[in-house]
Design an enzyme around this catalytic site. Structure first.
Site, PDB file in Angstrom:
ATOM      1  N   GLU A 234       0.371   3.612   1.977  1.00 39.45           N
ATOM      2  CA  GLU A 234       0.379   4.136   3.342  1.00 39.45           C
ATOM      3  C   GLU A 234       1.668   3.825   4.103  1.00 39.45           C
ATOM      4  O   GLU A 234       1.923   4.423   5.146  1.00 39.45           O
ATOM      5  CB  GLU A 234      -0.838   3.628   4.110  1.00 39.45           C
ATOM      6  CG  GLU A 234      -2.147   4.106   3.501  1.00 39.45           C
ATOM      7  CD  GLU A 234      -3.360   3.794   4.349  1.00 39.45           C
ATOM      8  OE1 GLU A 234      -3.262   3.895   5.593  1.00 39.45           O
ATOM      9  OE2 GLU A 234      -4.408   3.460   3.777  1.00 39.45           O
TER      10      GLU A 234
ATOM     11  N   THR B 107       0.827  -1.202   0.000  1.00 43.02           N
ATOM     12  CA  THR B 107       0.000   0.000   0.000  1.00 43.02           C
ATOM     13  C   THR B 107       0.867   1.260   0.000  1.00 43.02           C
ATOM     14  O   THR B 107       2.029   1.228   0.436  1.00 43.02           O
ATOM     15  CB  THR B 107      -0.914   0.011   1.246  1.00 43.02           C
ATOM     16  OG1 THR B 107      -1.590   1.262   1.337  1.00 43.02           O
ATOM     17  CG2 THR B 107      -0.109  -0.183   2.520  1.00 43.02           C
TER      18      THR B 107
END
Length: 332
Positions: A135, A133
């Site tokens: 993130e 991801t």
């Protein structure tokens, strides 16, 4: 024994459903083995169209259960693995970080250990592809985007668990020579996504005349990638990505949360022939999420230059497909 088996973990999840529906038909010479523990985020019915295909098998196994996974590694001579299985909901990670440690870190390490042992006896194994991801990089200010060499700075338990999994994948490559590739993608959207995710929740709450909750002022910015574009990127990386490398999969569709909510409800009003502003009163601002990251953005130059991939779905077109899917499923 089926020829050319490929293990897909988490194949009954949102991205896995779309990936398998494409790959099973596109690559009849592969046999796709789908492993999914069928958590509340899974949707096995999304795979009904391929469930009887001769090059597809499903096992309701948990990657954290080594005995179950050992059986699969004994029964199939896997040529490759696409590892999608993960807990992904940030809010849930804030409430229960240990669940994310177990699924995302322990589960990934179990799979890596089995793959390492397997590779020692099966040199034809091609690659372990770990899907991560954006993130893991942390958050950005109002400008710029992350490149693959940027340092990790995860700021939520979910992001930390994925970052740890990434580090283990890379460590198994450098320590044991495991042939790995990784990718990081921006926020996905499209049909079959769990209705506790942001876009499905906006649509379903609007259709059910329930509050559309927006954290804080709704200023947080995300880049939205239509799931079919992500599937094409995964296909490219799995077949042509350079071993040991990471690839960022961006969409260039940045929008803040409150603007996205307004865009969706306007599309819904048009779709349902509702008066303009019909859903506006449902927007409810709630206290901001703990540690809420301001903005994510990924530079996709590497995957575009090396693998000739770029997203092709216009944001409004993808949103319309998504809204149509949830409208049909909520209103019927």
């Amino acid at each position: 024994m089926p020829k050319n088996p490929i293990l897909i973990t988490g194949g009954a999840g949102f991205i896995g459903i779309h990936l398998l529906r494409v790959l099973v038909g596109k690559y009849p010479h592969y046999h796709f083995v789908n492993v999914d523990s069928l958590t509340e985020a899974s949707n096995i019915k999304g795979l009904d169209s391929i469930s009887n295909h001769p090059n597809y098998s499903f096992y309701p196994y948990d990657i954290c259960n080594k005995k179950q996974m050992e059986i699969l590694f004994k029964n199939y001579e896997f040529e490759g693995i696409i590892h999608l299985a993960a807990e992904t909901h940030v809010d849930k990670s804030i409430v229960n970080p240990s669940l994310f440690v177990h699924s995302n870190i322990v589960g990934t390490v179990h799979l890596l250990e089995l793959t390492k042992t397997y590779c020692q006896q099966n040199p034809s194994f091609n690659r372990f592809y770990h899907v991560s991801t954006d993130e893991v990089y942390g958050h950005l200010g109002p400008a710029g985007s992350f490149i693959e060499s940027d340092p990790y700075l995860p700021r939520s338990p979910y992001a930390a668990s994925k970052a740890a999994a990434d580090h283990f994948v890379k460590a198994f490559h450098h320590t044991y020579g495991l042939p790995i590739v990784l990718s990081h993608c921006t926020n996905n959207y499209g049909p079959y996504q769990s209705d506790d995710k942001f876009i499905p929740q906006i649509v379903t709450n609007a259709l059910n005349k329930q509050p559309i909750k927006v954290y804080g002022k709704g200023d947080n910015i995300r880049d939205w990638l239509f799931v079919s574009d992500h599937v094409e990127a995964i296909d490219c990386i799995f077949h042509r990505g350079t071993i040991g490398q990471s690839y960022n999969i961006g969409a260039d569709n940045p929008i803040n949360n409150i603007s996205l909510v307004n865009k969706i409800i306007h599309l819904l009003e048009s779709e349902l022939n509702q008066a303009q502003g019909s859903f506006q009163k449902l927007i409810t601002h709630v206290p901001d999420r703990l540690g809420h990251d301001f903005r994510y953005a990924l530079n996709k130059s590497k995957i575009t230059q090396e693998l000739n991939w770029k997203p092709t779905t216009r944001f409004d077109d993808g949103l319309k497909q998504t809204i149509d899917y949830y409208s049909q499923n909520v209103l019927t």
